[in-house]
Design an enzyme around this catalytic site. Structure first.
Site, PDB file in Angstrom:
ATOM      1  N   CYS A 130       3.461   2.927 -12.603  1.00  0.00           N
ATOM      2  CA  CYS A 130       4.422   2.107 -11.861  1.00  0.00           C
ATOM      3  C   CYS A 130       4.308   2.355 -10.364  1.00  0.00           C
ATOM      4  CB  CYS A 130       5.842   2.403 -12.349  1.00  0.00           C
ATOM      5  SG  CYS A 130       6.199   1.777 -14.003  1.00  0.00           S
ATOM      6  N   CYS A 165      -6.277   5.911  -1.002  1.00  0.00           N
ATOM      7  CA  CYS A 165      -5.303   5.095  -1.731  1.00  0.00           C
ATOM      8  C   CYS A 165      -3.901   5.567  -1.350  1.00  0.00           C
ATOM      9  CB  CYS A 165      -5.542   5.162  -3.243  1.00  0.00           C
ATOM     10  SG  CYS A 165      -5.237   6.788  -3.978  1.00  0.00           S
TER      11      CYS A 165
END
Length: 397
Positions: free
Chosen positions: A201, A355
């Site tokens: 998530c 990232c």
């Protein structure tokens, strides 16, 4: 129909309800499917929640309001601001507190008749069976595959029903797994997906209302199991598409060849679930986990020196819009597009993969290593660490 829970007290031994409890639960007491006897069953019931996060929050709130006598909660995390968009048991003043303390306080405010048993540990093979053994029903609110398989196997081995739920982006799933009366989680998912193939998530996002819906379904299923009423999701997988507001269901069957609940089970004790899911163990030799890294501070120093570095951001476009290192020369190639765009990356340049926190860029680095790239670095801690160490104007998410 729900089957009998073996650990439940017989009706003639159930405790009585006090006058304040009779008033509190009056809307339950006039339901034929609950009544005074059913409410007394709820009073002695023991439900374990694995996680006090997105799914565990609504489940805990509704179980407490319904009068479940004992709620056990397994969680070792603390509340941070990114939780508040969906983890409704916690509030802004709880940021920095343990989720166990925050949840216990909120449950006490809702219903002082409910006892909370706190398990401030990471659920592992060494402790899972002992913890699960003390409860009638287990609600799995975990967010990773090793824990889901661990919870399933512990429930199978201890004979407990497991109320399953999962969420991602706009999609949710729920079911009841109970090996004594139907399929288990492994019957549906015999093998875990390859590591990194299903985003978390934190990587893919989740719409805040979605866990409220799925977690409430989990609470409902647990209550029906305790009350022994209605038709549960045993043998059915409920699929919910929140964006299109559609519910579907799939029929599930017990797999006779299932390694844990089948006719000839081979899993008779809890195993190493991270290894089973292809995740390197923390105790693995260091050379099997070695990824060359660079810290944000070191990267900034090298950029200021004028070193030639190519920064590849492997996040999704919406994450790039929140904040990025484009001023430092970064360009976006999402991880899922990397196999098709690998030729865009020069083999002659030193490459820094980046990232959100370093996990996906580590996967990208390993992919490029396998394709012959050797001048590779992973930005340790990702853009979150860059925000902490170098540029606090970049938003954290």
């Amino acid at each position: 129909m729900a089957g009998n829970l073996p650990a439940m007290t017989s009706d003639d031994q159930l405790p009585t309800l006090g006058a304040d409890e009779t008033l509190r639960y009056s809307r339950h007491l006039i339901l034929p499917e609950v009544g005074p006897a059913g409410q007394r069953r709820l009073k002695v019931a023991r439900v374990l929640l694995v996680g006090a996060g997105g799914l565990g929050s609504p489940a805990a709130l509704y179980l407490a309001a319904a009068g479940v006598g004992t709620l056990g909660i397994v969680d070792f995390d603390t509340v941070d601001e990114t939780n508040l968009q969906r983890q409704i048991i916690h509030g802004t003043p709880d940021v920095g507190r343990t989720k166990l303390d925050s949840a216990a306080d909120r449950i006490a405010a809702i219903n002082p008749h409910v006892r909370v048993e706190r398990h401030p540990v990471r659920l592992e093979s060494a402790n899972a069976r002992q913890i699960v053994r003390g409860y009638d029903v287990v609600i799995d609110g975990s967010d990773n595959f090793p824990t889901r398989y661990l919870v399933n196997d512990a429930c199978v081995l201890e004979g407990k029903p497991c109320v399953y739920g999962s969420i991602l982006r706009w999609d949710g799933q729920a079911s009841v797994f109970w090996a004594q009366r139907g399929p288990c989680y492994r019957c549906l998912f015999p093998e875990p997906p390859p590591p990194g193939s299903v985003p978390s998530c934190a990587e893919a996002g989740v719409f805040g209302v979605l866990p409220g819906i799925i977690g409430s379904v989990q609470a409902l299923e647990a209550l029906k199991l305790i009350l022994e009423t209605g038709e549960t999701l045993l043998g059915r997988l409920l699929l919910f598409d929140a964006l299109r507001m559609r519910f579907r269901e799939m029929r599930l069957r017990r797999d006779p060849a299932c390694p844990v609940c089948g006719d000839n089970p081979t899993v008779r004790e809890l195993i190493d679930y991270e290894r089973f899911c292809g995740i390197p163990s923390q105790n693995a030799p260091s050379d099997t986990r070695m990824i060359p890294e660079i810290t944000p501070t070191e990267l900034k120093q090298r950029l200021d020196r004028g070193d030639r570095l190519t920064i590849i951001d492997v996040r999704e476009p919406m994450e790039w819009e929140i904040g990025n290192l484009e001023p430092q020369g970064a360009r976006l190639i999402p991880l899922g597009q990397l196999p098709d765009r690998v030729d865009e990356i020069s083999r002659d340049e030193e490459i820094v993969l980046q990232c959100r926190s370093g996990a996906r860029s580590g996967q990208a680095l390993q992919f490029l290593q396998a394709h012959g790239y050797d001048r590779l670095l992973n930005l340790k801690g990702g853009i979150l660490a860059w925000s902490d160490e170098v540029d606090p104007t970049i938003p954290k998410y």
